[in-house]
Write a protein that holds these residues in place. Structure first.
Motif, PDB file in Angstrom:
ATOM      1  N   LEU A  42      78.266  -9.131  47.654  1.00 38.64           N
ATOM      2  CA  LEU A  42      78.422  -7.840  47.005  1.00 38.64           C
ATOM      3  C   LEU A  42      77.573  -6.776  47.667  1.00 38.64           C
ATOM      4  CD1 LEU A  42      79.113  -5.891  44.680  1.00 38.64           C
ATOM      5  CD2 LEU A  42      77.139  -6.830  43.508  1.00 38.64           C
ATOM      6  N   LEU A  43      76.325  -7.110  47.958  1.00 34.87           N
ATOM      7  CA  LEU A  43      75.425  -6.129  48.555  1.00 34.87           C
ATOM      8  C   LEU A  43      75.984  -5.632  49.871  1.00 34.87           C
ATOM      9  CD1 LEU A  43      72.854  -4.545  48.603  1.00 34.87           C
ATOM     10  CD2 LEU A  43      71.677  -6.536  49.548  1.00 34.87           C
ATOM     11  N   ALA A  44      76.522  -6.555  50.655  1.00 34.50           N
ATOM     12  CA  ALA A  44      77.111  -6.152  51.930  1.00 34.50           C
ATOM     13  C   ALA A  44      78.289  -5.222  51.691  1.00 34.50           C
ATOM     14  CB  ALA A  44      77.565  -7.377  52.711  1.00 34.50           C
ATOM     15  N   SER A  45      79.110  -5.563  50.694  1.00 31.01           N
ATOM     16  CA  SER A  45      80.281  -4.756  50.389  1.00 31.01           C
ATOM     17  C   SER A  45      79.893  -3.361  49.946  1.00 31.01           C
ATOM     18  CB  SER A  45      81.101  -5.442  49.295  1.00 31.01           C
ATOM     19  OG  SER A  45      82.098  -4.582  48.820  1.00 31.01           O
ATOM     20  N   LEU A  46      78.913  -3.267  49.041  1.00 32.56           N
ATOM     21  CA  LEU A  46      78.502  -1.964  48.538  1.00 32.56           C
ATOM     22  C   LEU A  46      77.876  -1.111  49.629  1.00 32.56           C
ATOM     23  CD1 LEU A  46      77.019  -2.819  45.036  1.00 32.56           C
ATOM     24  CD2 LEU A  46      79.306  -2.033  45.617  1.00 32.56           C
ATOM     25  N   THR A  47      77.112  -1.755  50.510  1.00 34.26           N
ATOM     26  CA  THR A  47      76.485  -1.012  51.594  1.00 34.26           C
ATOM     27  C   THR A  47      77.533  -0.423  52.520  1.00 34.26           C
ATOM     28  OG1 THR A  47      74.567  -2.461  51.500  1.00 34.26           O
ATOM     29  CG2 THR A  47      74.832  -1.155  53.488  1.00 34.26           C
ATOM     30  N   LEU A  48      78.580  -1.213  52.806  1.00 34.54           N
ATOM     31  CA  LEU A  48      79.640  -0.733  53.671  1.00 34.54           C
ATOM     32  C   LEU A  48      80.381   0.437  53.041  1.00 34.54           C
ATOM     33  CD1 LEU A  48      81.126  -4.088  55.025  1.00 34.54           C
ATOM     34  CD2 LEU A  48      79.928  -2.337  56.345  1.00 34.54           C
ATOM     35  N   THR A  49      80.687   0.341  51.730  1.00 36.95           N
ATOM     36  CA  THR A  49      81.415   1.421  51.096  1.00 36.95           C
ATOM     37  C   THR A  49      80.573   2.691  51.041  1.00 36.95           C
ATOM     38  OG1 THR A  49      80.712   0.686  48.921  1.00 36.95           O
ATOM     39  CG2 THR A  49      82.845  -0.093  49.693  1.00 36.95           C
ATOM     40  N   ALA A  50      79.281   2.530  50.826  1.00 38.44           N
ATOM     41  CA  ALA A  50      78.420   3.711  50.784  1.00 38.44           C
ATOM     42  C   ALA A  50      78.340   4.372  52.150  1.00 38.44           C
ATOM     43  CB  ALA A  50      77.024   3.320  50.311  1.00 38.44           C
ATOM     44  N   CYS A  51      78.310   3.570  53.218  1.00 38.72           N
ATOM     45  CA  CYS A  51      78.192   4.114  54.564  1.00 38.72           C
ATOM     46  C   CYS A  51      79.471   4.807  55.005  1.00 38.72           C
ATOM     47  CB  CYS A  51      77.851   3.007  55.557  1.00 38.72           C
ATOM     48  SG  CYS A  51      76.177   2.359  55.375  1.00 38.72           S
ATOM     49  N   SER A  52      80.593   4.505  54.328  1.00 35.00           N
ATOM     50  CA  SER A  52      81.864   5.055  54.758  1.00 35.00           C
ATOM     51  C   SER A  52      82.198   6.355  54.046  1.00 35.00           C
ATOM     52  CB  SER A  52      82.979   4.035  54.483  1.00 35.00           C
ATOM     53  OG  SER A  52      83.133   3.840  53.097  1.00 35.00           O
ATOM     54  N   SER A  53      81.194   7.006  53.467  1.00 30.69           N
ATOM     55  CA  SER A  53      81.460   8.194  52.668  1.00 30.69           C
ATOM     56  C   SER A  53      81.898   9.391  53.495  1.00 30.69           C
ATOM     57  CB  SER A  53      80.221   8.565  51.850  1.00 30.69           C
ATOM     58  OG  SER A  53      79.143   8.821  52.704  1.00 30.69           O
ATOM     59  N   GLY A  54      81.728   9.369  54.785  1.00 30.04           N
ATOM     60  CA  GLY A  54      82.289  10.385  55.656  1.00 30.04           C
ATOM     61  C   GLY A  54      81.635  11.735  55.526  1.00 30.04           C
ATOM     62  N   GLU A  55      80.360  11.847  55.818  1.00 33.26           N
ATOM     63  CA  GLU A  55      79.674  13.126  55.704  1.00 33.26           C
ATOM     64  C   GLU A  55      80.245  14.127  56.701  1.00 33.26           C
ATOM     65  OE1 GLU A  55      75.528  12.803  56.053  1.00 33.26           O
ATOM     66  OE2 GLU A  55      75.272  11.532  54.286  1.00 33.26           O
ATOM     67  N   THR A  56      80.316  15.386  56.306  1.00 30.14           N
ATOM     68  CA  THR A  56      80.716  16.438  57.211  1.00 30.14           C
ATOM     69  C   THR A  56      79.558  16.755  58.129  1.00 30.14           C
ATOM     70  OG1 THR A  56      80.015  18.056  55.576  1.00 30.14           O
ATOM     71  CG2 THR A  56      82.328  17.411  55.546  1.00 30.14           C
ATOM     72  N   GLU A  57      79.783  17.637  59.133  1.00 24.08           N
ATOM     73  CA  GLU A  57      78.768  17.913  60.147  1.00 24.08           C
ATOM     74  C   GLU A  57      77.491  18.465  59.543  1.00 24.08           C
ATOM     75  OE1 GLU A  57      80.370  20.356  63.184  1.00 24.08           O
ATOM     76  OE2 GLU A  57      81.799  18.867  63.891  1.00 24.08           O
ATOM     77  N   ASP A  58      77.618  19.241  58.472  1.00 25.13           N
ATOM     78  CA  ASP A  58      76.414  19.818  57.867  1.00 25.13           C
ATOM     79  C   ASP A  58      75.825  18.919  56.784  1.00 25.13           C
ATOM     80  OD1 ASP A  58      78.267  20.111  55.901  1.00 25.13           O
ATOM     81  OD2 ASP A  58      78.036  22.273  55.660  1.00 25.13           O
ATOM     82  N   GLY A  59      76.342  17.686  56.687  1.00 26.34           N
ATOM     83  CA  GLY A  59      75.761  16.713  55.764  1.00 26.34           C
ATOM     84  C   GLY A  59      76.229  16.842  54.333  1.00 26.34           C
ATOM     85  N   GLN A  60      77.228  17.698  54.077  1.00 24.01           N
ATOM     86  CA  GLN A  60      77.683  17.888  52.708  1.00 24.01           C
ATOM     87  C   GLN A  60      78.779  16.889  52.346  1.00 24.01           C
ATOM     88  OE1 GLN A  60      76.551  20.434  50.194  1.00 24.01           O
ATOM     89  NE2 GLN A  60      74.931  19.834  51.606  1.00 24.01           N
ATOM     90  N   SER A  61      78.426  15.968  51.484  1.00 21.75           N
ATOM     91  CA  SER A  61      79.384  14.980  50.997  1.00 21.75           C
ATOM     92  C   SER A  61      79.003  14.613  49.570  1.00 21.75           C
ATOM     93  CB  SER A  61      79.383  13.735  51.885  1.00 21.75           C
ATOM     94  OG  SER A  61      78.143  13.058  51.780  1.00 21.75           O
ATOM     95  N   LEU A  62      79.937  14.001  48.873  1.00 24.92           N
ATOM     96  CA  LEU A  62      79.679  13.519  47.530  1.00 24.92           C
ATOM     97  C   LEU A  62      80.327  12.146  47.390  1.00 24.92           C
ATOM     98  CD1 LEU A  62      78.541  14.223  44.654  1.00 24.92           C
ATOM     99  CD2 LEU A  62      80.898  14.867  44.071  1.00 24.92           C
ATOM    100  N   THR A  63      79.497  11.151  47.120  1.00 28.52           N
ATOM    101  CA  THR A  63      79.993   9.792  46.948  1.00 28.52           C
ATOM    102  C   THR A  63      79.833   9.394  45.489  1.00 28.52           C
ATOM    103  OG1 THR A  63      79.350   9.221  49.212  1.00 28.52           O
ATOM    104  CG2 THR A  63      79.788   7.400  47.701  1.00 28.52           C
ATOM    105  N   ILE A  64      80.940   8.952  44.888  1.00 28.57           N
ATOM    106  CA  ILE A  64      80.994   8.634  43.463  1.00 28.57           C
ATOM    107  C   ILE A  64      81.370   7.170  43.288  1.00 28.57           C
ATOM    108  CG2 ILE A  64      82.112   9.182  41.264  1.00 28.57           C
ATOM    109  CD1 ILE A  64      82.948  11.910  42.641  1.00 28.57           C
ATOM    110  N   TRP A  65      80.602   6.466  42.479  1.00 34.05           N
ATOM    111  CA  TRP A  65      80.951   5.092  42.111  1.00 34.05           C
ATOM    112  C   TRP A  65      81.260   5.040  40.620  1.00 34.05           C
ATOM    113  CZ3 TRP A  65      76.704   1.416  44.523  1.00 34.05           C
ATOM    114  CH2 TRP A  65      76.843   1.403  45.925  1.00 34.05           C
ATOM    115  N   HIS A  66      82.371   4.392  40.275  1.00 32.42           N
ATOM    116  CA  HIS A  66      82.622   4.087  38.863  1.00 32.42           C
ATOM    117  C   HIS A  66      83.484   2.843  38.767  1.00 32.42           C
ATOM    118  CE1 HIS A  66      86.851   5.376  38.530  1.00 32.42           C
ATOM    119  NE2 HIS A  66      86.548   6.460  39.249  1.00 32.42           N
TER     120      HIS A  66
END
Length: 431
Positions: free
Chosen positions: A15-39
């Motif tokens: 699970l930890l590996a899975s969650l880490t991968l999903t968090a890393c795939s959030s796709g930040e824009t060049e200026d670092g503005q992104s929003l990652t939501i888990w539910h």
């Protein structure tokens, strides 16, 4: 005493590996503005539909921000939140369970970001009733009900009385408005050879009925004593003595089936849906299923005469301390509390905390929401009877089964509940 979720088991390491991968795939824009939501809500649930609209609104306001929504399971987040949130790759906002052992524990460990300033800025402290706010606030020790805001609820749940309108009409009875009238209705069914109350003693329902009876004699001070430890509980006081005495009397009068001690919540629900029982005292979580499966005319009313009712907020939005975009997370939370999103909740059969019930087109769903609004307007949510201390659920089930089976006196039942409650309270307060 929330109904159990059907959740899949997972191995923590994988699970930890899975969650880490999903968090890393959030796709930040060049200026670092992104929003990652888990539910952990399904797309077709009221929560899933409402939050999907919240995401759309957020994107309309912030077209340059990349938004990634990750669906986890309840068990994934519940069991591994501490491990995941100590890392650097965490969501910006996530759904999490309320209570001392969950959100409170993470808050006390410094893993959640305080939201008190945001609550004041956005007006959440005025929009949400005190009993809803209680599930959002935690002390430094992680005890619910006071201190900083560490989460924000945007939907709720409550215990109600479901009734078979056809059976009521055949028996010539009307919806009761007082507990005395309720007992008259129950007597009428017994006289006709019908057991009136669908109940279940091997799981949560009987404890909720017991607590509703206690609340009929209680005020907010009692709830705060019992749930928030503001002062010691009098286990021989009028609230808990009355509830235990009355439950035993209702069994003797035939309001509750003699075999109820061995029945599950599912047994209770299917028995009521089949038309065997005219009345079921249970939670709002049954509503959607009853709409689908009950093939007779039915309705609901609040427990007669009670101002306080079993129930609480739903789960919380929390912002991890290590989140990269906390400001955006707070703005997203506020959108989920907007009238538009709250109305989506209501129309989909959820329980919004800040919706205009009159906008709900389905009559039964509108009534469902209006009853919850009535409780909120009275600041009447009193939480669940097993909440105060760890392990109390099992003791409560066992003790109340002995009431149905008539193997213990009221005093013996109260003594059997007092001991683990007091021990757990002392541990939490480090007395």
């Amino acid at each position: 005493m929330r109904f159990p979720r059907k959740i899949a088991s997972v191995f923590a390491a994988g699970l930890l590996a899975s969650l880490t991968l999903t968090a890393c795939s959030s796709g930040e824009t060049e200026d670092g503005q992104s929003l990652t939501i888990w539910h952990y809500e399904t797309d077709t649930s009221a929560m899933g539909q409402a939050w999907a609209r919240a995401v759309e609104i957020f994107k309309e306001k912030h077209p340059d921000v990349t938004v990634t929504v990750e669906n986890q399971t309840f068990e994934q987040i519940q069991k591994n939140a501490k491990i995941v949130l100590t890392g650097d790759e965490v969501p910006d906002v996530m759904e999490f369970n309320k209570g001392n052992a969950t959100a409170g524990q993470l808050a006390s460990q410094g893993l959640l970001s305080p939201l008190t300033t945001a609550a004041e800025t956005y007006g959440w402290d005025e929009k949400l009733s005190s009993s809803l706010q209680a599930t959002a606030r935690y002390t430094e020790a992680g005890l619910m009900g006071d201190g900083e805001w560490y989460g924000v609820p945007n939907y709720g749940e409550y215990v109600t009385v479901y009734y078979n309108k056809d059976m009521f009409a055949e028996a010539g009875v009307e919806v009761p408005t007082t507990l005395a009238e309720f007992e008259t209705v129950l007597d009428t069914f017994v006289d006709k050879g019908i057991t009136p109350l669908a109940e279940a003693g091997s799981e949560y329902p009987l404890g909720q009925l017991w607590y509703q009876l206690a609340l009929s004699k209680a005020d907010r001070d009692f709830v705060n004593q019992y749930q928030l430890f503001t002062s010691p509980v009098d286990w021989n006081g009028p609230e808990l003595t009355y509830a235990t005495d009355t439950l035993a009397q209702w069994v003797n009068k035939g309001y509750i089936a003699e075999d109820a001690a061995g029945l599950t919540a599912e047994d209770m629900g299917t028995g009521w849906i089949s038309g065997k029982y005219p009345i079921m005292v249970s939670g709002s979580w049954w509503f959607g299923r009853l709409v689908t499966e009950a093939d007779f005319d039915w309705g609901q009313f609040l427990f007669p005469g009670n101002t306080l009712n079993t129930g609480s907020s739903g789960n919380l939005w929390v912002v991890p301390e290590n989140a990269k975009n906390k400001t955006l997370a707070e703005e997203f939370i506020d959108i989920t509390l907007s009238e538009e999103v709250q109305n989506v909740f209501g129309e989909a059969g959820g329980l919004p905390v800040a919706a205009d019930a009159s906008s709900i087109t389905d009559e039964r769903t509108r009534e469902f929401t209006e009853l919850f609004n009535t409780i909120n307007e009275n600041d009447g949510l009193a939480f669940y009877p097993d909440w105060p201390v760890a392990g109390f659920y099992d003791q409560l089930v066992s003790s109340l089964q002995s009431v149905v089976n008539q193997t213990k006196s009221t005093q013996e039942v109260l003594d059997s509940l007092k001991a683990p409650y007091e021990e757990g309270r002392a541990d939490l307060l480090e007395e």
